[in-house]
Write a protein that holds these residues in place. Structure first.
Motif, mmCIF file in Angstrom:
data_model
loop_
_atom_site.group_PDB
_atom_site.id
_atom_site.type_symbol
_atom_site.label_atom_id
_atom_site.label_comp_id
_atom_site.label_asym_id
_atom_site.label_seq_id
_atom_site.Cartn_x
_atom_site.Cartn_y
_atom_site.Cartn_z
ATOM 1 N N ASP A 220 0.659 -1.293 -0.345
ATOM 2 C CA ASP A 220 0.742 -0.045 0.201
ATOM 3 C C ASP A 220 0.809 1.578 0.110
ATOM 4 N N VAL A 221 1.715 1.205 -0.778
ATOM 5 C CA VAL A 221 2.791 2.867 -1.298
ATOM 6 C C VAL A 221 2.775 2.346 -2.565
ATOM 7 N N GLU A 222 2.866 3.876 -2.902
ATOM 8 C CA GLU A 222 3.296 4.658 -4.834
ATOM 9 C C GLU A 222 4.285 3.481 -5.158
ATOM 10 N N ALA A 223 3.396 3.520 -6.388
ATOM 11 C CA ALA A 223 4.834 3.145 -7.323
ATOM 12 C C ALA A 223 5.389 4.038 -7.790
ATOM 13 N N ILE A 224 7.051 4.300 -8.471
ATOM 14 C CA ILE A 224 7.613 5.483 -8.541
ATOM 15 C C ILE A 224 8.288 5.268 -9.616
ATOM 16 N N ASP A 225 7.721 5.371 -10.761
ATOM 17 C CA ASP A 225 8.559 5.507 -12.164
ATOM 18 C C ASP A 225 9.861 6.311 -12.376
ATOM 19 N N ALA A 226 10.127 6.325 -13.313
ATOM 20 C CA ALA A 226 11.801 6.476 -13.260
ATOM 21 C C ALA A 226 11.701 7.877 -13.424
ATOM 22 N N ALA A 227 10.658 9.051 -14.862
ATOM 23 C CA ALA A 227 10.485 9.692 -14.750
ATOM 24 C C ALA A 227 9.668 10.961 -13.449
ATOM 25 N N GLY A 228 9.421 10.067 -12.201
ATOM 26 C CA GLY A 228 9.299 10.503 -10.669
ATOM 27 C C GLY A 228 10.075 10.616 -9.700
ATOM 28 N N LEU A 229 11.372 10.085 -10.033
ATOM 29 C CA LEU A 229 12.324 9.474 -8.893
ATOM 30 C C LEU A 229 13.220 10.735 -8.239
ATOM 31 N N GLU A 230 13.258 11.744 -8.903
ATOM 32 C CA GLU A 230 13.851 12.778 -8.961
ATOM 33 C C GLU A 230 12.917 14.031 -8.174
ATOM 34 N N LEU A 231 11.955 13.631 -7.907
ATOM 35 C CA LEU A 231 11.107 14.512 -6.931
ATOM 36 C C LEU A 231 10.801 13.321 -5.668
ATOM 37 N N ALA A 232 10.545 12.018 -5.803
ATOM 38 C CA ALA A 232 10.398 11.283 -4.925
ATOM 39 C C ALA A 232 11.344 11.741 -4.087
ATOM 40 N N ILE A 233 13.039 12.062 -4.720
ATOM 41 C CA ILE A 233 13.503 11.822 -3.626
ATOM 42 C C ILE A 233 14.231 13.140 -2.936
ATOM 43 N N ARG A 234 14.208 14.964 -3.685
ATOM 44 C CA ARG A 234 13.749 15.701 -3.101
ATOM 45 C C ARG A 234 12.387 15.512 -1.912
ATOM 46 N N HIS A 235 11.527 14.968 -1.713
ATOM 47 C CA HIS A 235 10.570 14.998 -1.018
ATOM 48 C C HIS A 235 10.942 13.872 0.276
ATOM 49 N N ALA A 236 12.058 13.037 0.160
ATOM 50 C CA ALA A 236 12.349 12.358 1.189
ATOM 51 C C ALA A 236 13.820 12.627 2.444
ATOM 52 N N ASP A 237 13.209 12.120 3.815
ATOM 53 C CA ASP A 237 14.162 11.873 4.007
ATOM 54 C C ASP A 237 15.176 11.057 4.212
ATOM 55 N N VAL A 238 14.906 10.214 3.925
ATOM 56 C CA VAL A 238 15.826 8.724 3.812
ATOM 57 C C VAL A 238 15.517 8.112 2.308
ATOM 58 N N VAL A 239 16.587 7.385 1.877
ATOM 59 C CA VAL A 239 17.001 6.263 0.753
ATOM 60 C C VAL A 239 17.373 5.142 0.758
ATOM 61 N N PHE A 240 16.415 4.302 1.296
ATOM 62 C CA PHE A 240 16.783 2.943 1.069
ATOM 63 C C PHE A 240 17.024 2.366 0.440
ATOM 64 N N ALA A 241 18.290 1.748 -0.339
ATOM 65 C CA ALA A 241 18.205 1.513 -1.351
ATOM 66 C C ALA A 241 18.942 -0.108 -0.927
ATOM 67 N N CYS A 242 18.617 -1.293 -2.252
ATOM 68 C CA CYS A 242 18.961 -1.983 -1.457
ATOM 69 C C CYS A 242 18.401 -3.037 -3.325
ATOM 70 N N SER A 243 18.371 -2.743 -4.413
ATOM 71 C CA SER A 243 18.033 -3.462 -5.808
ATOM 72 C C SER A 243 18.883 -3.743 -6.269
ATOM 73 N N GLY A 244 19.962 -3.484 -5.912
ATOM 74 C CA GLY A 244 21.340 -4.994 -6.484
ATOM 75 C C GLY A 244 21.122 -4.888 -7.967
ATOM 76 N N GLY A 245 21.141 -3.871 -8.881
ATOM 77 C CA GLY A 245 20.728 -3.511 -9.960
ATOM 78 C C GLY A 245 22.358 -3.946 -10.781
ATOM 79 N N GLU A 246 22.324 -4.059 -12.167
ATOM 80 C CA GLU A 246 23.589 -4.119 -12.463
ATOM 81 C C GLU A 246 23.228 -2.275 -13.266
ATOM 82 N N SER A 247 23.483 -1.415 -12.710
ATOM 83 C CA SER A 247 23.655 0.230 -13.109
ATOM 84 C C SER A 247 23.284 0.713 -11.751
#
Length: 429
Positions: A220-247
């Motif tokens: 029950d949270v919002e799915a963020i796409d690539a276009a909305g990532l910058e705005l989501a980071i702007r509104h965040a106090d914490v970014v919990f990053a754990c994707s482990g992708g190759e980029s």
């Protein structure tokens, strides 16, 4: 057999590079139609392991090294140097110890069992398992549950996630803190409950692999796409990053643009082994980055008693993981002998294993000694195991049992009380 690199003996940068292409490694190995009959790949935030079944271990090892070198662009010699080979009982013991949290950066953490389960299920779904590999991973997951319920190991609730959040206490007031999650794997699943428990609000989830929507609906949270990532980071106090992708997901330019003219601090937890956060982000004003190196330096210990009890259960489970080589009439004797030897072995290995944060040369010496001890135990058990089959087939079980009692003083009956966790022997997961 297994080929293993982990935080214990390799730099995180090397582990990160080894994991490039991990998602297709098993399929690549099986497509060669060579020595590898089945494969399971286990990439986590602080280890990279490949489990394979093969008749010719040396040929299989060469194929695994070649496949990893092709996908990672590493020199084959560097890949061979990075990976430790385990065979037979050693490979079984290692997987059971890993799944039980005994080899984790935060000893006893429960996240690893979920990652092992996920690797097992992925291999099942892709038809990359052999029956024996399937049974091995089932045994590992069963042993992990028994360790958790019987020893108290991990009951403190300490984990990679909890240690990371504790380190973030210095810059984050958790009540009402807005969090953006990057990634949808086992660490992200664990983080949701832990973050809510601290009073944080999860604003959304972004997935470089495009899996955000399913995760978002589940929590029950919002799915963020690539276009909305910058705005989501702007509104965040914490970014919990754990994707482990190759980029890399969070670049200095992206984060700088997102935080332009903001005075509020941003804390980024980068828990993916293949880092989601570019090195330059750490240098941005008002941004704090906490990574796996920081967590490893602050990982708490577990009680010696709980660890010893867990290792005893693992040794018992390894002994019980028979391969059908002995006749059933002498199984109890062989199990009892294996438990005796493995129990002695684990006590010696625990005695020589260096503490967390020990110098690299001390870790390397301990690894060499452990390897020698395990080879010795394997050699010691070979002849009695072969003789058990021969005596059972000749109808001379009594003589064999008498010899085991006389030579080792072992209770061949293996009473249920010998192991604090008889559930290990259950067939179902």
């Amino acid at each position: 057999m297994s080929l293993v690199a982990s935080h214990r003996n390799r730099e995180l940068a090397m582990l990160e590079q080894l994991q490039v292409g991990a998602g297709t490694l098993a399929a690549s190995l099986l497509a060669r139609e060579g020595a590898v009959a089945g494969a399971v790949v286990l990439p986590t935030c602080n280890r990279f392991e490949v489990y394979v079944e093969a008749e010719d271990a040396e040929a299989a090892r060469a194929e695994v090294i070649e496949a990893i070198a092709e996908s990672s662009q590493l020199d084959p010699h560097a890949v061979a140097e990075a990976l430790v080979l385990y065979e037979g009982d050693d490979a079984i013991q290692h997987l059971l110890s890993v799944t039980s949290g005994l080899e984790s950066m935060v000893v006893g953490e429960r996240e690893i069992s979920g990652q092992v389960r996920r690797a097992h299920l992925e291999a099942q779904k892709r038809h990359e398992l052999t029956p024996r590999l399937d049974r091995l991973f089932q045994s590992a997951l069963r042993t992990s549950r028994v360790v958790a319920s019987s020893t108290g190991l991990g009951t403190s609730g300490r984990s990679v996630v909890s240690v990371a959040l504790d380190l973030a206490d210095a810059t984050v007031g958790w009540e009402g803190a807005r969090v953006l999650i990057v990634g949808t794997g086992a660490l992200a699943e664990t983080a949701v409950g832990t973050l809510h428990g601290r009073g944080a609000v999860i604003d959304g989830v972004f997935s470089p692999s495009g899996r955000a929507l399913e995760f978002a609906l589940r929590h029950d949270v919002e799915a963020i796409d690539a276009a909305g990532l910058e705005l989501a980071i702007r509104h965040a106090d914490v970014v919990f990053a754990c994707s482990g992708g190759e980029s890399v997901v969070l670049t200095p330019s992206l984060v700088a643009a997102a935080r332009h003219e903001l005075d509020a601090p941003l804390t980024i937890l980068d828990l993916a082994l293949h880092r989601d956060v570019a090195p330059g982000v750490r240098d941005l004003r008002g941004v704090t980055v906490i990574g796996l190196d920081d967590i490893g330096a602050h990982a708490p210990g577990e009680s010696v008693g709980a660890i010893d009890a867990a290792r005893a259960i693992v040794a018992h489970a390894v002994a019980r993981f028979g391969d059908g080589e002995t006749a059933r009439s002498l199984d109890p004797a062989v199990v009892a002998l294996r438990e005796h030897v493995f129990g002695l072995l684990e006590r010696e290995v625990a005695r020589i294993r260096p503490a967390a944060g020990a110098p690299a040369d001390a870790v390397e010496r301990a690894d060499d000694i452990e390897y020698a001890l395990r080879r010795f135990a394997k050699t010691l058990l070979h002849t009695p195991t072969v003789r058990a089959r021969e005596h059972a087939q000749a109808g001379e079980s009594t003589q064999y049992l008498d010899a085991i009692r006389a030579l080792y003083g072992i209770d061949v009956a293996v009473p249920d009380a010998a192991c604090p966790a008889p559930e290990i022997d259950a067939e179902a997961i």
